[in-house]
Design a protein around this motif. Structure first.
Motif, PDB file in Angstrom:
ATOM      1  N   THR A 161       0.830  -1.206   0.000  1.00 23.09           N
ATOM      2  CA  THR A 161       0.000   0.000   0.000  1.00 23.09           C
ATOM      3  C   THR A 161       0.868   1.261   0.000  1.00 23.09           C
ATOM      4  O   THR A 161       0.610   2.221  -0.732  1.00 23.09           O
ATOM      5  N   MET A 162       1.915   1.267   0.843  1.00 23.37           N
ATOM      6  CA  MET A 162       2.822   2.413   0.898  1.00 23.37           C
ATOM      7  C   MET A 162       3.490   2.649  -0.451  1.00 23.37           C
ATOM      8  O   MET A 162       3.645   3.794  -0.898  1.00 23.37           O
ATOM      9  N   TYR A 163       3.887   1.567  -1.120  1.00 25.50           N
ATOM     10  CA  TYR A 163       4.567   1.709  -2.406  1.00 25.50           C
ATOM     11  C   TYR A 163       3.639   2.291  -3.468  1.00 25.50           C
ATOM     12  O   TYR A 163       4.021   3.200  -4.219  1.00 25.50           O
ATOM     13  N   ARG A 164       2.417   1.776  -3.544  1.00 25.20           N
ATOM     14  CA  ARG A 164       1.479   2.265  -4.556  1.00 25.20           C
ATOM     15  C   ARG A 164       1.130   3.732  -4.320  1.00 25.20           C
ATOM     16  O   ARG A 164       1.062   4.518  -5.278  1.00 25.20           O
ATOM     17  N   LEU A 165       0.926   4.123  -3.080  1.00 24.37           N
ATOM     18  CA  LEU A 165       0.615   5.528  -2.785  1.00 24.37           C
ATOM     19  C   LEU A 165       1.811   6.426  -3.080  1.00 24.37           C
ATOM     20  O   LEU A 165       1.647   7.559  -3.555  1.00 24.37           O
ATOM     21  N   THR A 166       3.016   5.924  -2.805  1.00 22.15           N
ATOM     22  CA  THR A 166       4.218   6.718  -3.072  1.00 22.15           C
ATOM     23  C   THR A 166       4.402   6.959  -4.566  1.00 22.15           C
ATOM     24  O   THR A 166       4.659   8.086  -5.006  1.00 22.15           O
ATOM     25  N   GLN A 167       4.288   5.904  -5.350  1.00 23.23           N
ATOM     26  CA  GLN A 167       4.460   6.057  -6.787  1.00 23.23           C
ATOM     27  C   GLN A 167       3.336   6.900  -7.401  1.00 23.23           C
ATOM     28  O   GLN A 167       3.557   7.639  -8.364  1.00 23.23           O
ATOM     29  N   HIS A 168       2.158   6.802  -6.803  1.00 21.94           N
ATOM     30  CA  HIS A 168       1.041   7.602  -7.293  1.00 21.94           C
ATOM     31  C   HIS A 168       1.298   9.099  -7.087  1.00 21.94           C
ATOM     32  O   HIS A 168       1.124   9.914  -8.009  1.00 21.94           O
ATOM     33  N   VAL A 169       1.736   9.463  -5.881  1.00 19.70           N
ATOM     34  CA  VAL A 169       1.974  10.889  -5.610  1.00 19.70           C
ATOM     35  C   VAL A 169       3.171  11.400  -6.406  1.00 19.70           C
ATOM     36  O   VAL A 169       3.210  12.572  -6.813  1.00 19.70           O
ATOM     37  N   ILE A 224      -7.822   8.265  -0.608  1.00 18.42           N
ATOM     38  CA  ILE A 224      -7.276   6.910  -0.507  1.00 18.42           C
ATOM     39  C   ILE A 224      -6.339   6.810   0.694  1.00 18.42           C
ATOM     40  O   ILE A 224      -6.365   5.816   1.434  1.00 18.42           O
ATOM     41  N   CYS A 225      -5.510   7.848   0.905  1.00 19.79           N
ATOM     42  CA  CYS A 225      -4.586   7.843   2.034  1.00 19.79           C
ATOM     43  C   CYS A 225      -5.333   7.809   3.367  1.00 19.79           C
ATOM     44  O   CYS A 225      -4.926   7.130   4.314  1.00 19.79           O
ATOM     45  N   ALA A 226      -6.438   8.535   3.446  1.00 18.82           N
ATOM     46  CA  ALA A 226      -7.177   8.633   4.704  1.00 18.82           C
ATOM     47  C   ALA A 226      -7.824   7.305   5.092  1.00 18.82           C
ATOM     48  O   ALA A 226      -8.108   7.088   6.276  1.00 18.82           O
ATOM     49  N   ASP A 227      -8.042   6.407   4.129  1.00 17.16           N
ATOM     50  CA  ASP A 227      -8.710   5.128   4.410  1.00 17.16           C
ATOM     51  C   ASP A 227      -7.800   3.929   4.157  1.00 17.16           C
ATOM     52  O   ASP A 227      -8.290   2.805   3.993  1.00 17.16           O
ATOM     53  N   CYS A 228      -6.474   4.144   4.141  1.00 13.65           N
ATOM     54  CA  CYS A 228      -5.574   3.041   3.791  1.00 13.65           C
ATOM     55  C   CYS A 228      -5.297   2.103   4.957  1.00 13.65           C
ATOM     56  O   CYS A 228      -4.788   1.002   4.766  1.00 13.65           O
ATOM     57  N   GLY A 229      -5.585   2.522   6.175  1.00 14.12           N
ATOM     58  CA  GLY A 229      -5.354   1.674   7.331  1.00 14.12           C
ATOM     59  C   GLY A 229      -3.951   1.755   7.907  1.00 14.12           C
ATOM     60  O   GLY A 229      -3.639   1.054   8.876  1.00 14.12           O
ATOM     61  N   ILE A 230      -3.081   2.572   7.348  1.00 19.37           N
ATOM     62  CA  ILE A 230      -1.723   2.771   7.873  1.00 19.37           C
ATOM     63  C   ILE A 230      -1.726   4.066   8.677  1.00 19.37           C
ATOM     64  O   ILE A 230      -1.938   5.142   8.102  1.00 19.37           O
ATOM     65  N   PRO A 231      -1.533   4.018   9.992  1.00 16.90           N
ATOM     66  CA  PRO A 231      -1.707   5.232  10.821  1.00 16.90           C
ATOM     67  C   PRO A 231      -0.797   6.380  10.416  1.00 16.90           C
ATOM     68  O   PRO A 231      -1.197   7.539  10.488  1.00 16.90           O
ATOM     69  N   GLU A 232       0.433   6.075  10.001  1.00 18.64           N
ATOM     70  CA  GLU A 232       1.355   7.160   9.634  1.00 18.64           C
ATOM     71  C   GLU A 232       0.854   7.901   8.388  1.00 18.64           C
ATOM     72  O   GLU A 232       0.903   9.140   8.337  1.00 18.64           O
ATOM     73  N   GLU A 238      -2.280   8.012   7.306  1.00 14.36           N
ATOM     74  CA  GLU A 238      -3.527   8.706   7.641  1.00 14.36           C
ATOM     75  C   GLU A 238      -3.241  10.018   8.360  1.00 14.36           C
ATOM     76  O   GLU A 238      -3.897  11.036   8.096  1.00 14.36           O
ATOM     77  N   ALA A 239      -2.258  10.022   9.265  1.00 13.49           N
ATOM     78  CA  ALA A 239      -1.885  11.269   9.951  1.00 13.49           C
ATOM     79  C   ALA A 239      -1.284  12.269   8.975  1.00 13.49           C
ATOM     80  O   ALA A 239      -1.537  13.480   9.062  1.00 13.49           O
ATOM     81  N   PHE A 240      -0.489  11.781   8.021  1.00 12.65           N
ATOM     82  CA  PHE A 240       0.098  12.668   7.017  1.00 12.65           C
ATOM     83  C   PHE A 240      -0.993  13.298   6.156  1.00 12.65           C
ATOM     84  O   PHE A 240      -0.951  14.508   5.861  1.00 12.65           O
ATOM     85  N   ALA A 241      -1.975  12.508   5.761  1.00 14.34           N
ATOM     86  CA  ALA A 241      -3.079  13.038   4.957  1.00 14.34           C
ATOM     87  C   ALA A 241      -3.863  14.085   5.725  1.00 14.34           C
ATOM     88  O   ALA A 241      -4.318  15.090   5.152  1.00 14.34           O
ATOM     89  N   LEU A 242      -4.024  13.870   7.031  1.00 15.59           N
ATOM     90  CA  LEU A 242      -4.728  14.860   7.845  1.00 15.59           C
ATOM     91  C   LEU A 242      -3.965  16.182   7.879  1.00 15.59           C
ATOM     92  O   LEU A 242      -4.560  17.265   7.815  1.00 15.59           O
TER      93      LEU A 242
END
Length: 558
Positions: free
Chosen positions: A461-469, A487-495, A497-501
């Motif tokens: 999940t982290m890899y796909r979001l990183t390459q996407h951004v 997508i970041c806010a609902d990915c289930g990875i707390p770090e 989700e906090a970054f998206a906030l």
């Protein structure tokens, strides 16, 4: 009439001679009229004569002193408070100055570029005697250059003392010139400056909350743009914290290197080295427990860092980790990147097939593009235990013409096969960079490591979001930022989700980074120049001296 290799406007040179250790030039003023400095009325009535003796630029390394015969005039205005006045010589020497205009100009350049101590030392080699204090006083007496309010303002901080005290550098983004220095990096100071300089339309800054608040308060109509480099830096740091949390889960994808059947044994550590290593780990473990204990008491991160004398990055790492983050093992000797790295997998496959002829292997990889030497191949074979290092050593035993593999695990047919990593797992920092890089720029070892860690769902999940951004930033697709944040806010990875906030709180400025070309690159470059000037002062100069030197530095070079 004498001629000189330089000019003395409105003066007639009558004599030039050497007196003691200097060249003396005698000249007489040729002006017939002068304006009163008080009432500006011109007068031609001479009251008396007197002599001024300013120092001038040296000639062939010899000191030069002028002896100027100038006049004092009577003021013809009865209402003027001055009865007499001395004629002004603005092209040669300023009023009440002991140095000519050109000597003062050169002193300004030396003082601004190299400072007082070094400027005085250089002047002494040119035949000019001028103390460091004189040079510094000259800087303080000079007014700062007047610059127009920029349309695009660059804002960044710099350290007076790293970790303790910071200032702010403001630049004209279009001209790439510094326009002011602020003594701190608080929101109120920046807002005050912006109110005093209306007209700023764009503000390029990092993700600092103080700068965001100061820009909003001081220039509410200006459009703020977050720096893309800082945005990616913050994202990578967030990935590093996430890797620290899941690092223990990634270890299950690592097995001993079965591709190197006879690895070299590491050097046995002494008892003192082992004890030192254990003590260091115990200290880190104690810090880890203290950080989590204070965090459970709901203390702020900044206060925990200050109380335990740690950086906030370390505190964030300890808080985010599910277990104590062990240090990544050091890679064995010889396992680093080399010119042979792209061909090691082929060499391992050939040695497993029973080919141990170094010359034959060398010729095979040369046909594939290898440009290194045969000795590099030979040393690699020796490091793997495949060839004896010295005469008399025996080669390892083989089984049916192939090397015997130790520690190989065959997965159960009913289980989903996993890709197992034969090299040590890299550190969390290195893994975060692996996710940030362009896949096309990775080598075979990087791809192997990336493929292995992507088996963990969180890392995938982290890899796909990183390459996407990365793709959004590269193609300036600001209209898709909202969907990506969702997508970041609902990915289930707390770090994440906090970054998206955090991005949501500064959404307008972040969206502008995806849309407009403005960045903090020019500001960072001028901060580097500021550091050069600051360090040349060795911490002894005042903030005002630093400000003068930074603002007038480019003027001297121009």
């Amino acid at each position: 009439m004498m001629t000189l290799p330089f000019s003395l406007p409105d003066f007639h040179v009558t004599e030039s001679r050497i007196v003691d250790d200097r060249v003396l030039i005698i000249a007489i003023s040729q002006r017939t009229m002068a304006a009163c400095p008080a009432c500006q009325q011109e007068s031609s009535r001479i009251h008396s004569w007197y002599i001024r003796s300013p120092h001038d630029l040296p000639v062939c390394g010899e000191r030069v002193q002028l002896q100027l015969h100038v006049r004092r005039f009577r003021c013809l205005n009865p209402a003027c408070q001055k009865a007499t006045f001395a004629e002004r010589l603005p092209k040669v020497v300023a009023f009440a100055s002991r140095k000519t205009v050109r000597l003062r100009t050169l002193a300004d350049v030396f003082a601004l570029l190299v400072g007082g101590e070094l400027g005085s030392h250089l002047f002494s080699h040119l035949g000019i005697q001028m103390s460091p204090d004189t040079l510094l006083r000259q800087i303080h007496r000079t007014n700062s250059p007047m610059v127009p309010t920029p349309k695009i303002l660059g804002v960044d901080d710099f350290a007076f003392r790293k970790g303790n005290r910071y200032g702010t550098l403001l630049i004209d983004w279009e001209r790439h010139q510094p326009i002011d220095l602020l003594p701190d990096r608080t929101a109120s100071t920046l807002a005050t400056w912006l109110r005093a300089h209306p007209g700023v339309q764009w503000i390029s800054r990092d993700r600092s909350g103080e700068y965001a608040r100061g820009a909003t308060e001081g220039a509410p109509l200006a459009r703020q743009v977050v720096d893309r480099w800082h945005l990616q830096k913050n994202w990578r740091e967030m990935l590093e914290r996430a890797f620290h949390r899941v690092y223990s889960q990634l270890q299950r994808h690592v097995v001993p290197d079965t591709a190197a059947p006879y690895p070299r044994l590491p050097r046995e550590r002494s008892s003192n080295e082992r004890q030192s290593q254990q003590d260091a780990r115990a200290r880190r473990k104690t810090r880890y427990d203290e950080v989590n204990a204070l965090f459970q008491q709901q203390l702020p991160i900044a206060r925990i860092a200050s109380q335990l004398h740690l950086t906030r990055t370390t505190v964030y790492k300890y808080v985010a980790a599910e277990t104590f983050p062990e240090r990544a093992p050091r890679a064995p000797s010889g396992s680093g990147r080399s010119i042979l790295s792209p061909y090691k997998s082929y060499l391992r496959r050939r040695t497993e097939q029973g080919c141990l002829n170094g010359q034959h292997l060398y010729r095979e990889i040369c046909d594939q593009g290898y440009v290194g030497s045969y000795k590099t191949v030979l040393r690699w074979l020796q490091s793997q235990g495949l060839l004896p290092r010295r005469q008399g050593e025996q080669q390892p035993e083989t089984l049916n013409g192939t090397m015997e593999h130790q520690g190989t695990t065959i997965p159960d047919e009913n289980q989903t096969p996993h890709i197992l990593l034969s090299e040590p797992l890299r550190s969390a920092r290195s893994l975060s960079w692996l996710l940030m890089n362009d896949p096309a720029e990775l080598d075979a070892a990087d791809h192997q490591m990336l493929t292995c860690i992507r088996q963990e769902p969180a890392v995938e999940t982290m890899y796909r979001l990183t390459q996407h951004v990365r793709q959004l930033l590269k193609e300036r697709q600001a209209d898709q930022l909202e969907a990506w944040l969702g997508i970041c806010a609902d990915c289930g990875i707390p770090e994440i989700e906090a970054f998206a906030l955090g991005i949501r709180r500064d959404f307008s400025a972040v969206q502008a980074a995806f849309q407009f070309p403005y960045s903090n690159g020019p500001t960072e470059g001028l901060v580097n120049r500021l550091k050069l000037i600051k360090r040349s002062m060795y911490g002894r100069g005042s903030f005002e001296l630093l400000r003068q030197r930074v603002l007038r530095y480019a003027t001297c070079y121009g």
